[in-house]
Design an enzyme around this catalytic site. Structure first.
Site, mmCIF file in Angstrom:
data_model
loop_
_atom_site.group_PDB
_atom_site.id
_atom_site.type_symbol
_atom_site.label_atom_id
_atom_site.label_comp_id
_atom_site.label_asym_id
_atom_site.label_seq_id
_atom_site.Cartn_x
_atom_site.Cartn_y
_atom_site.Cartn_z
ATOM 1 C CE LYS A 35 -6.376 36.509 -91.623
ATOM 2 N NZ LYS A 35 -5.946 37.791 -91.207
ATOM 3 C CD GLU A 69 -18.568 37.578 -81.724
ATOM 4 O OE1 GLU A 69 -18.394 36.446 -82.159
ATOM 5 O OE2 GLU A 69 -19.080 38.265 -81.537
ATOM 6 N N GLY A 99 -8.700 40.771 -92.299
ATOM 7 C CA GLY A 99 -10.424 40.731 -92.245
ATOM 8 C C GLY A 99 -11.473 41.594 -92.643
ATOM 9 N NE ARG A 100 -8.140 47.091 -89.625
ATOM 10 C CZ ARG A 100 -7.311 46.019 -89.196
ATOM 11 N NH1 ARG A 100 -8.208 44.460 -88.361
ATOM 12 N NH2 ARG A 100 -6.600 46.363 -87.765
ATOM 13 C CD GLU A 159 -11.101 44.954 -85.931
ATOM 14 O OE1 GLU A 159 -10.672 44.570 -86.886
ATOM 15 O OE2 GLU A 159 -11.778 44.296 -85.039
ATOM 16 C CG HIS A 200 -34.946 65.652 -91.549
ATOM 17 N ND1 HIS A 200 -36.131 67.096 -91.532
ATOM 18 C CD2 HIS A 200 -34.734 65.863 -93.077
ATOM 19 C CE1 HIS A 200 -36.058 67.653 -92.783
ATOM 20 N NE2 HIS A 200 -35.468 66.193 -93.499
ATOM 21 C CE LYS A 260 -12.457 38.573 -80.729
ATOM 22 N NZ LYS A 260 -11.536 38.129 -81.943
#
Ligand code: F6P
Length: 542
Positions: free
Chosen positions: A204, A210, A263-264, A349, A380, A508
């Site tokens: 965005k 990254e 964003g999410r 978030e 398990h 950041k």
């Protein structure tokens, strides 16, 4: 002094209700043969069974009264009508406009027209890719697409591409690269042919460290094979078109979205391009239709029968009135294995906040830790703790009635386990029941008493079960929108802004400071002794 929320009479009434009521799930089921019918709701291809919860009609009434006191209806209207409810960023929040089928006006402009234009661009490009018409710089058709993005620019499309694999044509193959860890970059590129690979840079902001570092590394990998014409191997999805052009992506390959898409919440925007490439634009649009159906339900259903609102209120009921700290998401469907990851960002978030919209520090719990893994694998691994541990962990079990594979026996076993787990968590096993079982094994009374405490299950552990008719694009869209709206409804109760994420900034900034220090020859002394020590120790090993 207590907060605005906890001072409300509706909140105090819930405190009293909790204090004065014994919620014994076995007993609640024993005394009401219609409990499932009373506390389950079917909507389209979804069924929510919330009968295995600490609730009576009075609980529902009080929870809905709390929602009313927090003006839930009005907040839903404010969300969907494009009010600037993301107040710390002064933005409207209009992911619902991305799937709307009627005009949505923002500052006098119908934003659904912009959405339609980008959708048409997505259709053209995804169809061209799927037909083999898109070629790389050296003339080879694109066989593999790599989505480079992180957080909301990765989790949603990655979830959907995996979930809808039975709908995929297989060409081109779609891969996801998110982590800055070079191992991830290498692993994704290992089996790819640069001549036939196209990368989508999904960001965005187009500033995420990254994503841009990974995009640069992919460009270098491409350049070695195809030379300087690497631009022909890129597309971009962004709200920052200028930066994408500066990177070298051609204008016609830039798919825009807008600052009113969080964003999410962005997989309904061009961030969904990898989904369209994998399963086709028609299926992608079917997913959006499923989400729109949930939007309409959220907007119009009475609060007591409103799936997202009910799920939100249940979360508040446990976190704030029963002291639970975590919430498990347990998909009994391997294709939904990324759902817990996706929901971690969506929920944590959004609502992992400690101050209200007005800056008041809260005196109640907000977002729980959201975690989970697919069943039956989880059985398990960590289910022991869910059954006999010391913490109460409310859980969502999610399953599909019909599978996409042709191994019916597997599906029956899968579903039998899913339903057995919610039954076991609810019923438990009393000491008397355990004793009868041990006696039947012919144990000595001494051995029996020794083992007995270990064989008791306290039960009374609450769960929701969400059933999808099948994992179709439409049902997946509805499921994701259900959780989106649950998160928003909880933010309304808690009074927090679900649409900013200032908490990710500090780390950041500090990483930006540490990065050059890792390169410098001298010992680092500018931090606390732990951080200095870790940096210096690492450098001593390089
Ligand atoms: O750091 C958090 C975050 O801003 C998320 O909210 C977002 O989904 C992710 O980073 C990626 O951001 P972008 O799409 O701008 O690269």
């Amino acid at each position: 002094m207590s907060s605005t929320l906890t001072r409300l009479p509706e909140w105090r009434a819930l405190v009293e209700h909790r204090r004065g009521t014994v919620f014994d799930l076995r007993e609640l089921f024993a005394s009401d043969a219609n409990r499932f019918a009373r506390y389950s709701i079917a909507h389209g291809e979804l069924l929510l069974d919330y009968s295995k919860h600490y609730l009576t009609d009075e609980t529902v009434r009080l929870l809905v009264a709390l929602a009313d006191a927090r003006c839930m209806r009005d907040w839903i209207r404010r969300l969907m009508s494009g009010e600037r409810i993301n107040t710390t960023e002064n933005r409207p929040v209009l992911h619902t406009a991305l799937r709307a089928n009627a005009p949505v006006m923002l500052d006098g402009h119908d934003v659904t027209q912009d959405v339609a234009q980008v959708r048409a661009q997505m259709r053209r490009f995804s169809e061209a890719l799927r037909s083999g018409a898109v070629k790389g710089a050296t003339g080879r058709p694109i066989s593999d697409v790599v989505n480079i993005g992180i957080g909301g620019s990765d989790l949603g499309p990655a979830l959907a591409v995996e979930a809808l694999a039975p709908y995929a044509a297989g060409q081109p193959r779609v891969h996801f690269m998110s982590n800055i860890d070079g191992a991830h970059v290498q692993a994704v590129l290992a089996n790819l042919d640069p001549h036939a690979t196209l990368a989508i840079i999904a960001s965005k902001t187009f500033t995420t460290q990254e994503t841009l570092t990974n995009a640069n590394s992919v460009r270098a990998w491409l350049a070695k094979a195809v030379g300087p014409r690497t631009g022909e191997h890129f597309a971009a999805v962004t709200a920052n078109s200028q930066a994408a052009q500066a990177f070298g992506v051609g204008k016609e390959r830039i798919f825009e979205f807008w600052d009113w898409v969080g964003g999410r919440y962005s997989l309904w925007s061009a961030v969904g391009l990898p989904i369209a490439i994998a399963v086709g634009m028609d299926e992608y649009e079917s997913m959006c239709d499923g989400a729109r159906g949930m939007d309409e339900h959220f907007e119009s259903a009475p609060l007591a029968h409103n799936l997202p609102v009910l799920m939100a209120l249940l979360g508040v009921w446990y976190g704030d009135f029963h002291g639970t700290a975590t919430h498990a998401v347990l998909p009994y469907d391997m294709r939904l294995k990324r759902l817990p990851d996706y929901l971690q960002q969506l929920e944590m978030e959004s609502n992992g906040k400690r101050v209200t919209r007005d800056g008041e520090i809260v005196d109640y719990s907000t977002c729980p830790v959201v975690w989970g893994a697919p069943g039956t694998n989880g059985q398990h691994a960590f289910f022991q703790m869910l059954h006999q541990g010391t913490q109460l962990v409310p859980a969502d079990f999610i399953a599909c009635c019909k599978p996409h594979h042709h191994l019916p026996e597997h599906h029956s076993i899968l579903l039998a386990n899913c339903y057995a787990q919610t039954e076991a968590l609810m019923r438990g096993k009393t000491a008397d029941e355990a004793r009868v079982e041990l006696q039947a094994q012919g144990l000595s009374s001494e051995e029996l008493e020794r083992l007995l405490p270990h064989k008791v299950f306290p039960g009374n552990r609450p769960t929701s079960t969400l059933l999808l008719d099948a994992l179709t694009p439409h049902a997946l869209g509805a499921l994701i929108a259900l959780y989106e709206h649950k998160v928003f409804a909880q933010s309304v109760i808690w009074g927090v802004n679900a649409f900013d994420q200032w908490g990710v900034e500090l780390g950041k900034r500090l990483a930006d400071r540490i990065l050059p220090e890792l390169a410098q020859d001298t010992r680092v002394t500018t931090h606390d002794s732990s951080t200095n020590g870790l940096i210096n120790y690492t450098k001593s090993k390089w």
